[in-house]
Design an enzyme around this catalytic site. Sequence first.
Site, mmCIF file in Angstrom:
data_model
loop_
_atom_site.group_PDB
_atom_site.id
_atom_site.type_symbol
_atom_site.label_atom_id
_atom_site.label_comp_id
_atom_site.label_asym_id
_atom_site.label_seq_id
_atom_site.Cartn_x
_atom_site.Cartn_y
_atom_site.Cartn_z
ATOM 1 N N ASP A 136 0.786 -1.122 0.120
ATOM 2 C CA ASP A 136 -0.104 0.113 -0.012
ATOM 3 C C ASP A 136 0.919 1.356 0.057
ATOM 4 O OD1 ASP A 136 -2.322 -1.580 0.509
ATOM 5 O OD2 ASP A 136 -2.339 -1.302 2.281
ATOM 6 N N ARG A 187 -1.116 -0.850 -8.397
ATOM 7 C CA ARG A 187 -2.433 -0.329 -8.004
ATOM 8 C C ARG A 187 -2.664 1.083 -8.102
ATOM 9 N NH1 ARG A 187 -3.536 -1.040 -2.200
ATOM 10 N NH2 ARG A 187 -3.944 -3.167 -2.673
HETATM 11 C C1 LIG Z 1 -8.590 -1.541 -3.435
HETATM 12 C C2 LIG Z 1 -8.127 -0.310 -2.929
HETATM 13 C C3 LIG Z 1 -6.998 -0.224 -2.504
HETATM 14 C C4 LIG Z 1 -6.500 1.283 -1.992
HETATM 15 N N1 LIG Z 1 -5.194 1.450 -1.459
HETATM 16 C C5 LIG Z 1 -4.764 2.800 -1.060
HETATM 17 C C6 LIG Z 1 -3.457 3.076 -0.808
HETATM 18 O O1 LIG Z 1 -2.613 1.960 -0.851
HETATM 19 N N2 LIG Z 1 -3.087 4.154 -0.463
HETATM 20 C C7 LIG Z 1 -4.003 5.312 -0.423
HETATM 21 O O2 LIG Z 1 -3.496 6.399 -0.240
HETATM 22 N N3 LIG Z 1 -5.165 4.944 -0.635
HETATM 23 C C8 LIG Z 1 -5.755 3.873 -1.113
HETATM 24 N N4 LIG Z 1 -6.982 3.725 -1.440
HETATM 25 C C9 LIG Z 1 -8.044 4.543 -1.138
HETATM 26 C C10 LIG Z 1 -8.049 5.621 -2.321
HETATM 27 O O3 LIG Z 1 -6.973 6.514 -2.324
HETATM 28 C C11 LIG Z 1 -9.219 6.600 -2.314
HETATM 29 O O4 LIG Z 1 -9.173 7.252 -1.113
HETATM 30 C C12 LIG Z 1 -10.588 5.926 -2.107
HETATM 31 O O5 LIG Z 1 -10.601 4.900 -2.928
HETATM 32 C C13 LIG Z 1 -11.732 6.891 -2.582
HETATM 33 O O6 LIG Z 1 -11.634 7.373 -3.776
HETATM 34 P P1 LIG Z 1 -12.610 7.080 -4.970
HETATM 35 O O7 LIG Z 1 -11.448 6.517 -6.243
HETATM 36 O O8 LIG Z 1 -13.467 5.784 -4.833
HETATM 37 O O9 LIG Z 1 -13.367 8.138 -5.477
HETATM 38 P P2 LIG Z 1 -14.047 9.333 -4.768
HETATM 39 O O10 LIG Z 1 -14.293 10.396 -5.704
HETATM 40 O O11 LIG Z 1 -13.571 9.711 -3.470
HETATM 41 O O12 LIG Z 1 -15.439 8.487 -4.386
HETATM 42 C C14 LIG Z 1 -16.411 8.276 -5.684
HETATM 43 C C15 LIG Z 1 -17.663 7.650 -5.057
HETATM 44 O O13 LIG Z 1 -17.264 6.459 -4.515
HETATM 45 C C16 LIG Z 1 -18.095 6.264 -3.019
HETATM 46 N N5 LIG Z 1 -17.241 6.286 -2.229
HETATM 47 C C17 LIG Z 1 -15.884 6.440 -1.838
HETATM 48 N N6 LIG Z 1 -15.444 6.377 -0.749
HETATM 49 C C18 LIG Z 1 -16.278 6.064 -0.103
HETATM 50 C C19 LIG Z 1 -16.493 5.631 1.303
HETATM 51 N N7 LIG Z 1 -15.378 5.693 2.283
HETATM 52 N N8 LIG Z 1 -17.834 5.149 1.774
HETATM 53 C C20 LIG Z 1 -18.718 5.321 1.041
HETATM 54 N N9 LIG Z 1 -18.770 5.461 -0.488
HETATM 55 C C21 LIG Z 1 -17.546 5.962 -0.995
HETATM 56 C C22 LIG Z 1 -18.962 7.212 -3.081
HETATM 57 O O14 LIG Z 1 -20.196 6.857 -4.086
HETATM 58 C C23 LIG Z 1 -18.345 8.472 -3.961
HETATM 59 O O15 LIG Z 1 -19.322 9.372 -4.641
HETATM 60 C C24 LIG Z 1 -7.246 2.154 -2.042
HETATM 61 C C25 LIG Z 1 -8.591 2.176 -2.441
HETATM 62 C C26 LIG Z 1 -9.106 0.947 -3.037
HETATM 63 C C27 LIG Z 1 -10.389 0.771 -3.775
#
Ligand SMILES: Cc1cc2nc3c(=O)[nH]c(=O)nc-3n(C[C@H](O)[C@H](O)[C@H](O)COP(=O)(O)OP(=O)(O)OC[C@H]3O[C@@H](n4cnc5c(N)ncnc54)[C@H](O)[C@@H]3O)c2cc1C
Length: 311
Positions: A136, A187
């Site tokens: 991560d 990723r």
């Molecule tokens: C498999 C995976 C691994 C990850 N690993 C890392 C990592 O190593 N380092 C790191 O910094 N980040 C990591 N993340 C988190 C990532 O950086 C984002 O903070 C997170 O995925 C929210 O961003 P989004 O792309 O979904 O878009 P956003 O614009 O934040 O959200 C888009 C839509 O997704 C839904 N959504 C998003 N988050 C939530 C929530 N918490 N609860 C409910 N609905 C939600 C909502 O419908 C929202 O409108 C990871 C995410 C995933 C999916």
Amino acid sequence: MMYAGAKALFYGLSSSAALKRLASKYGMRSRDSFARRFIAGETIDEAIEASRSIQAQGLHLTLDYLGESVRTVEEADAATREYVRLLDVIVASGIERNISLKLTQLGAGIDRATCVDNLRRILEPAGRHGFFVRIDMENSPWTQLTLDIFETLWQQAYRNVGIALQAALYRTEQDVRRMNELGARVRLVKGAYKEPKAVAYQRKTEVDAAFLRLMKELLDSGTYPAIATHDPAMIDATRSHVLEQRIAKDRFEFQMLYGIRRDLQGTLAAEGYGMRLYIPFGREWFPYFMRRLGERPANLGFVVRGILREQ
Ligand SMILES: Cc1cc2nc3c(=O)[nH]c(=O)nc-3n(C[C@H](O)[C@H](O)[C@H](O)COP(=O)(O)OP(=O)(O)OC[C@H]3O[C@@H](n4cnc5c(N)ncnc54)[C@H](O)[C@@H]3O)c2cc1C
């Protein structure tokens, strides 16, 4: 601004000991306590049970034993041993062999050599048993060290390992290029941490635009990238790009977090895309949980309802 503001607020609150005590008291104590929406449980057995049900729905998984920012060599050693034990339990259980981990959990904050040794202690048995290990990405003070440690192990011929990169950081364009040159699996995520203007985009529109550029670069020139997002706009753009460029569905995968957008997870899997869920478990769930609240402050509603229900 709201985007960065909510992240900053919840990030700040995640270091509150009083809040952590309160959340720990209520968050996981029964099967429908509020933290269980995002965390599979506090024990390996609970994580394996959740994994089985996810696999039964045709989804892939990666298991994450929660923990970060350990302060002593002993804590880093204990986390490493727990990961090695997790490998054995996963092998015995027959579920898919894929884990995710954080380097500050393995001692990156203590010294680099300790962390490299601990990571090797995990990669060694992981390689023997056919695991894939994803590192991560944590907040920006750790980016360079994380990439250095990743490359150290990569140069020692460990190939069962990949990295997460964050679209929010300006530097990621160049890091994606480097990983593509190496042939390493990336990723792509937006980035979960509140970062300063000096290193990261502050507006959602800027982060989204960077995510789209990087998604295309990874799909065109990368090695089995993971497009990790719940954002329908990012997912639609990925679908369109692979269709236009005739990129086969087995050349990449989507990833989402346990408990978020279960509807979309099912839809993508049903369309024949690889869909992997990140399944966190363990007692140290509070910082991870607070990052999920920071991404979507509306989640606070179900936390408050959950606490009131348990009174
Ligand atoms: C498999 C995976 C691994 C990850 N690993 C890392 C990592 O190593 N380092 C790191 O910094 N980040 C990591 N993340 C988190 C990532 O950086 C984002 O903070 C997170 O995925 C929210 O961003 P989004 O792309 O979904 O878009 P956003 O614009 O934040 O959200 C888009 C839509 O997704 C839904 N959504 C998003 N988050 C939530 C929530 N918490 N609860 C409910 N609905 C939600 C909502 O419908 C929202 O409108 C990871 C995410 C995933 C999916």
